[in-house]
Design a protein around this motif. Structure first.
Motif, PDB file in Angstrom:
ATOM      1  N   ALA A  49      -8.682   1.611 -28.714  1.00  0.00           N
ATOM      2  CA  ALA A  49      -8.663   1.843 -27.273  1.00  0.00           C
ATOM      3  C   ALA A  49      -9.918   2.577 -26.812  1.00  0.00           C
ATOM      4  N   GLU A  50     -10.372   3.524 -27.616  1.00  0.00           N
ATOM      5  CA  GLU A  50     -11.574   4.287 -27.270  1.00  0.00           C
ATOM      6  C   GLU A  50     -12.838   3.438 -27.352  1.00  0.00           C
ATOM      7  N   ASN A  51     -12.723   2.295 -28.006  1.00  0.00           N
ATOM      8  CA  ASN A  51     -13.883   1.408 -28.159  1.00  0.00           C
ATOM      9  C   ASN A  51     -13.694   0.080 -27.440  1.00  0.00           C
ATOM     10  N   GLY A  52     -12.899   0.113 -26.382  1.00  0.00           N
ATOM     11  CA  GLY A  52     -12.819  -1.025 -25.480  1.00  0.00           C
ATOM     12  C   GLY A  52     -11.792  -2.086 -25.798  1.00  0.00           C
ATOM     13  N   VAL A  53     -10.936  -1.860 -26.789  1.00  0.00           N
ATOM     14  CA  VAL A  53      -9.888  -2.826 -27.114  1.00  0.00           C
ATOM     15  C   VAL A  53      -8.554  -2.237 -26.650  1.00  0.00           C
ATOM     16  N   SER A  54      -7.988  -2.805 -25.614  1.00  0.00           N
ATOM     17  CA  SER A  54      -6.794  -2.226 -25.006  1.00  0.00           C
ATOM     18  C   SER A  54      -5.567  -2.396 -25.889  1.00  0.00           C
ATOM     19  N   GLY A  55      -4.587  -1.532 -25.663  1.00  0.00           N
ATOM     20  CA  GLY A  55      -3.314  -1.665 -26.359  1.00  0.00           C
ATOM     21  C   GLY A  55      -2.629  -2.971 -26.030  1.00  0.00           C
ATOM     22  N   GLU A  56      -2.781  -3.441 -24.801  1.00  0.00           N
ATOM     23  CA  GLU A  56      -2.193  -4.726 -24.424  1.00  0.00           C
ATOM     24  C   GLU A  56      -2.794  -5.860 -25.239  1.00  0.00           C
ATOM     25  N   SER A  57      -4.106  -5.787 -25.477  1.00  0.00           N
ATOM     26  CA  SER A  57      -4.771  -6.819 -26.280  1.00  0.00           C
ATOM     27  C   SER A  57      -4.255  -6.803 -27.707  1.00  0.00           C
ATOM     28  N   GLY A 100      -7.782  -7.315 -34.177  1.00  0.00           N
ATOM     29  CA  GLY A 100      -8.974  -7.002 -33.390  1.00  0.00           C
ATOM     30  C   GLY A 100      -9.378  -5.544 -33.356  1.00  0.00           C
ATOM     31  N   ILE A 101      -8.900  -4.728 -34.285  1.00  0.00           N
ATOM     32  CA  ILE A 101      -9.346  -3.332 -34.347  1.00  0.00           C
ATOM     33  C   ILE A 101     -10.790  -3.305 -34.853  1.00  0.00           C
ATOM     34  N   PRO A 102     -11.692  -2.616 -34.157  1.00  0.00           N
ATOM     35  CA  PRO A 102     -13.108  -2.636 -34.537  1.00  0.00           C
ATOM     36  C   PRO A 102     -13.342  -2.148 -35.965  1.00  0.00           C
ATOM     37  N   ALA A 103     -14.362  -2.701 -36.594  1.00  0.00           N
ATOM     38  CA  ALA A 103     -14.676  -2.330 -37.972  1.00  0.00           C
ATOM     39  C   ALA A 103     -15.028  -0.856 -38.106  1.00  0.00           C
ATOM     40  N   SER A 104     -15.403  -0.221 -37.009  1.00  0.00           N
ATOM     41  CA  SER A 104     -15.754   1.194 -37.043  1.00  0.00           C
ATOM     42  C   SER A 104     -14.541   2.099 -37.241  1.00  0.00           C
TER      43      SER A 104
END
Length: 252
Positions: free
Chosen positions: A19-27, A201-205
């Motif tokens: 969420a902090e990196n632009g991927v919403s919980g809805e997504s 889709g959770i970022p690799a970071s």
């Protein structure tokens, strides 16, 4: 298959990191629910399906799964433990995707089910189910139809890898991002049935935020450390293998 194992707390950290990196919980929820529906469709033909949703995000995944199955032509019913007005955040959004008022959860709703999706608690429960929840889980366990668990069979502890109370064994468990201890340790692993791990889709970071609590042993961990063969090598240049064993009756 990824060999990293994350505990339940760190899986939550990964969600917040997304969420902090632009991927919403809805997504994340949309991808999770769609992945469950896809796994179901790959294994079964359309049949009377009941999706049991709980009051949290596991239930939200269930609503998305139900909507995806219905769009694919499946006969689906959704039942909810607790009132829809108690749903919050992403779970409330997912309930809106279903576009219908869910039925009140009760053991009788499973009587006509040919497949049950367990989206009650997943890994979100850290104590034995009680009261209504325990009754619903027991009703699923006594119904002789396939059960699909979202994340984990409800009643299984994700970190302790055991069930202290009611639990309905699943034939298929669909989990997300990384597996938890309960997916690989007994007795919980056998309660999960086939396990499908899905990228949502959770970022690799995410590795900057948490470290795996364990890694599953396998060739992917140690194969790179084996010496590479060279064209000029002979058997005495390839190292030695020592095997320690008991007697002839206990060679392992």
């Amino acid at each position: 298959m990824h060999d990293d194992i994350l505990n339940t707390k760190d899986c939550g950290v990964c969600d917040r990191h997304a969420a902090e990196n632009g991927v919403s919980g809805e997504s994340l929820m949309a991808r999770a629910g769609a992945a469950v529906a896809q796994a179901i469709r790959e294994r079964w033909a359309p049949r009377e399906t009941v999706v049991l949703c709980g009051p949290g995000n596991n239930g939200g995944d269930g609503f998305i799964c139900a909507a995806a199955l219905r769009e694919a032509g499946w006969p689906v019913r959704v039942c909810l433990m607790g009132g829809q007005d108690k749903l919050k955040g992403d779970a409330a959004w997912a309930a809106g995707v279903w576009h219908e008022t869910p039925e009140r959860a009760a053991p009788a709703v499973f009587d006509r089910a040919d497949l049950i999706v367990d989206a009650l608690f997943g890994a979100g429960l850290n104590r034995p189910p009680e009261g209504e929840a325990a009754e619903l889980i027991s009703a699923i366990a006594h119904r002789n139809v396939p059960v699909v668990a979202i994340d984990l069979p409800s009643g299984v502890s994700g970190d302790r890898a055991q069930a202290d109370g009611a639990v309905a064994a699943a034939g298929l468990t669909v989990t997300f991002h990384r597996r938890k201890p309960a997916h690989i340790l007994e007795p919980a692993a056998s309660l999960c049935g086939e396990i499908v791990l899905t990228d949502i889709g959770i970022p690799a970071s995410w590795r900057d935020a948490v470290q795996p609590c364990a890694r599953e042993n396998g060739p992917q961990l140690w194969f790179a450390g084996l010496p590479a063969a060279r064209t000029g090598d002979h058997k005495h240049a390839r190292g030695r293998l020592a095997v320690f064993s008991g007697g002839a009756s206990s060679t392992g």
